[in-house]
Design a protein around this motif. Structure first.
Motif, PDB file in Angstrom:
ATOM      1  N   GLY A   9       0.633  -1.523  -0.138  1.00 62.84           N
ATOM      2  CA  GLY A   9      -0.013   0.236   0.360  1.00 62.84           C
ATOM      3  C   GLY A   9       0.922   1.177   0.316  1.00 62.84           C
ATOM      4  N   GLY A  11      -0.081   5.546  -0.009  1.00 60.69           N
ATOM      5  CA  GLY A  11       0.137   6.782   0.627  1.00 60.69           C
ATOM      6  C   GLY A  11       1.277   7.929   0.343  1.00 60.69           C
ATOM      7  N   ALA A  19      -0.938  11.564  -5.103  1.00 61.62           N
ATOM      8  CA  ALA A  19      -1.570  10.112  -5.602  1.00 61.62           C
ATOM      9  C   ALA A  19      -1.017   9.601  -6.390  1.00 61.62           C
ATOM     10  N   THR A  70      -4.859   6.405   3.301  1.00 63.69           N
ATOM     11  CA  THR A  70      -4.938   6.274   1.787  1.00 63.69           C
ATOM     12  C   THR A  70      -3.422   4.544   1.577  1.00 63.69           C
ATOM     13  N   ASP A  74      -5.325   1.570  -0.056  1.00 63.06           N
ATOM     14  CA  ASP A  74      -4.276   0.880  -0.962  1.00 63.06           C
ATOM     15  C   ASP A  74      -3.407  -0.454  -1.309  1.00 63.06           C
TER      16      ASP A  74
END
Lengths: 376, 290
Positions: A9, A11, A19, A70, A74
């Motif tokens: 993941g 972020g 992003a 995030t 993710d």
């Protein structure tokens, strides 16, 4: 390694974008940074746009929350996975921006107010643990500009050893007066551009960013994983790295990763744009690689010098580009420096697979080097 | 952790040996026959402590400096300067503010060029440093480690107490205490156990089910109430106590002081130490003298 620490993941909140796709898009379109005023002078500064988090004392933690949320989303982590996840933080200025803002507010109503500074060095990890619902291991690393790189090394080692299944590693640095004024006092700030390895380089351009990455679990589609890394302390100087110290940490990282020097596909240099650092780094690369220095680049002209956050922030920026199939160029490199004798990449270069070395050097003699890879 | 980490040396300096009049720079210079002109008091504190644990430190030793407040005195002073007076700090003062500068001077003093980490964790900074050292030794990244806890007390004490969110009755202290660890060899002691638990009751079950050496003393870190410790002692079958917080005063790395004092004058052959953080996580550390 019992378990391969895959990078799952991601972020990020930064001036270059918030992003992963945006990082890869924007890095090919260099944009001028915003600015900060110190006394009566104006300096470029890579500031996170206000739409990501309004100014105020709690801006620091809102930016962290955004990057962390995030990364967790993710990575597709379940609550149960988060509960046992280790939390690793790397930062150089900690949450000083929070206490500066509170001090400013207190001073407005009481001229005798003094800084309160009520948190401790572990507070950020405790905050992130609460945010993601982790009751697991916590660590905050404070080794200046290598902080989050070193946090990543320890997180990866713990995953490798099976001590934890997953790790959330966060690098964070937010704009604050102490850092800006301190770098100004050292006369290290550039008033125009960050130009790593360029003959006309004249100092750093600072920036703020938060990066968060999840290590561990199943292999992601892109196959990237932490392959190895090393940290060392070079006691020669408190402010400058030496070529010997830089070569030594790169050599050790390659040993840890089981990669020969000729197996390095490209290097993300530390590349700060100061006279001394870039020269020492180039000489350090030559010491290790001889006449076959791999292609190298610097991320800092795109995102700023994010100090302790750089370990994760520059890893994510590099990863975003590698996933897209290119190694990013070093912006604003116009004039080779004869003293350096090496030139960074000045255009994007195709990438499919290989070993990428990421280097970080900091005050206090701390040097770190990390190898990531998507080789099977 | 297996095999147990060996403790080769231990030493340090703490309250009450340190008083407001103690000149740490001078003390370090007298004891080490070296001096660093450009250091601040926090760095001097770190050096004065580590120097008492530095006999025979070998090349390749990693340094793990645990702290909760780091350079808090200089940080507040610089914040006054920067925010209050809108001035730049002196360059050297700013460099010394970097959290790892104390570690750098330790590396320079002991001629070490290996890993050098300044780290923290709320509630358990020193325990975390021991664990990282154990990890690096276990995976072969080092064979020896200097592990210390360093925190300074700043004046006025009442303001520092407020900063830490403590009651007026809590005595504050400071210290720099170190242990020198190895993965093998002849040690003066060893650490066969360092274990985290989600909460007190999980730890209690473990303590109750574990057969402890007959001559074990029990100690508690900051905030562990006497009654709780007594109940834990009953469960674990340990009646002896080792108390260090009262003499040392409160600071988050004072467990390092407790460990060093125990090693210097062991009242029993083993020490079981329990600590708890604000979220209720608990850490147990067992020290066994050799």
């Amino acid at each position: 390694m019992p378990d391969r620490p895959y990078i799952r993941g991601c972020g990020i909140v930064s001036a270059l974008g918030s992003a992963m796709d945006l990082l890869a898009d924007n890095i090919l379109r260099p944009a001028a940074p915003s600015s900060v005023t110190i006394g009566d002078r104006v300096f470029p500064y890579y500031r996170i746009p206000d739409e990501e988090a309004e100014p105020g004392a709690d801006r620091f933690y809102r930016l962290i929350d955004k990057a962390v949320d995030t990364a967790v989303a993710d990575g597709g982590l379940t609550q149960a996975e988060c509960r046992n996840m280790g939390i690793f933080i790397g930062t150089s200025s900690m949450d000083i921006s929070v206490w500066e803002e509170r001090f400013r507010q207190e001073r407005r109503v009481n001229e005798q107010a003094t800084p309160s500074l009520q948190s401790n060095c572990g507070t950020i990890a405790a905050h992130v643990a609460h945010r993601v619902g982790s009751g697991g291991y916590q660590l905050v690393v404070n080794t200046a500009c290598t902080s989050s790189a070193n946090a990543l090394i320890y997180a990866a080692e713990m995953v490798c050893q099976g001590l934890i299944a997953k790790a959330l590693v966060v690098g964070v640095e937010c704009v604050n007066g102490v850092t800006l004024r301190g770098f100004n006092s050292l006369m290290l700030l550039s008033e125009d551009r960050c130009r790593p390895f360029d003959e006309g380089r004249n100092g750093v351009v600072l920036g703020e960013a938060v990066g968060a990455v999840i290590l561990g679990g199943e292999a992601p589609k892109d196959g990237f994983y932490y392959r190895g890394g090393a940290m060392r302390c070079d006691p020669a100087s408190v402010t400058a790295s030496t070529p010997e110290g830089i070569a030594a940490v790169m050599r050790l990282a390659l040993q840890q990763a089981g990669v020969a020097p000729e197996g390095v596909t490209a290097i993300k240099a530390h590349g700060t744009s100061t006279r001394a650092n870039d020269l020492a780094e180039a000489k350090g690369m030559e010491l290790l690689f001889g006449s076959k220095v791999p292609p190298f680049t610097s991320i800092k002209p795109h995102i700023g010098y994010t100090l302790g956050a750089g370990g994760i922030v520059e890893l994510l920026t590099m990863l975003a580009c590698l996933r897209r199939g290119f190694i990013p160029p070093t912006a604003y490199f116009d004039h080779p420096d004869p003293e350096i004798g090496l030139a960074p990449l000045i255009s994007d270069t195709p990438f499919s697979h290989g070993n990428i070395m990421l280097n970080y050097f900091g005050f206090g003699g701390n040097n770190s080097s990390i190898i990531i890879s998507n080789d099977p | 952790m297996s095999p147990p980490l060996k403790i080769l040396f231990a030493g340090g300096i703490s309250t009450p040996e340190i008083t407001p009049e103690t000149d740490l720079k001078r003390l370090f210079a007298e004891e080490s026959k070296r001096s660093f002109r450009r250091t601040n008091r926090y760095i001097d504190l770190a050096l004065a402590g580590v120097n008492r644990c530095a006999g025979g430190v070998s090349a390749g030793t990693n340094v793990y400096l645990a702290t909760a407040q780091a350079n808090v005195a200089d940080t507040t002073a610089i914040m006054e300067e920067v925010i209050g007076a809108e001035q730049d700090p002196m360059p050297l003062t700013f460099i010394n503010l970097a959290g790892n500068t104390a570690g750098y001077y330790i590396a320079q003093h002991l001629a070490l060029d290996s890993a050098n980490v300044t780290l923290s964790r709320s509630g358990f900074p020193f325990e975390t440093a021991i664990q990282l050292a154990a990890l690096d030794i276990r995976i072969g990244k080092s064979t020896t480690a200097l592990v210390g806890g360093v925190d300074e007390l700043i004046h006025p004490v009442s303001e520092h107490r407020r900063r830490l969110g403590l009651a007026e009755t809590v005595q504050l202290g400071e210290g720099s205490n170190w242990i020198y660890l190895a993965g093998s060899g002849e040690g003066i002691g060893e650490i066969p156990l360092l274990k985290w638990f989600r909460n007190w009751s999980e730890m209690g079950e473990f303590a109750e089910a574990t057969p402890w050496d007959a001559d074990t003393a029990l100690s508690g870190g900051n905030g562990i109430q006497i009654e709780r410790l007594r109940l834990l002692g009953e469960k674990a079958g340990i009646s002896r106590r080792f108390e260090y917080v009262t003499g040392a005063g409160f600071y988050q790395t004072n467990f390092a002081h407790g460990l060093v004092r125990f090693i210097e004058r062991p009242p029993s052959t083993s020490l079981l130490h329990v600590n708890e953080d604000d979220d209720g996580q608990v850490c147990l550390v067992l020290l066994r003298m050799c």
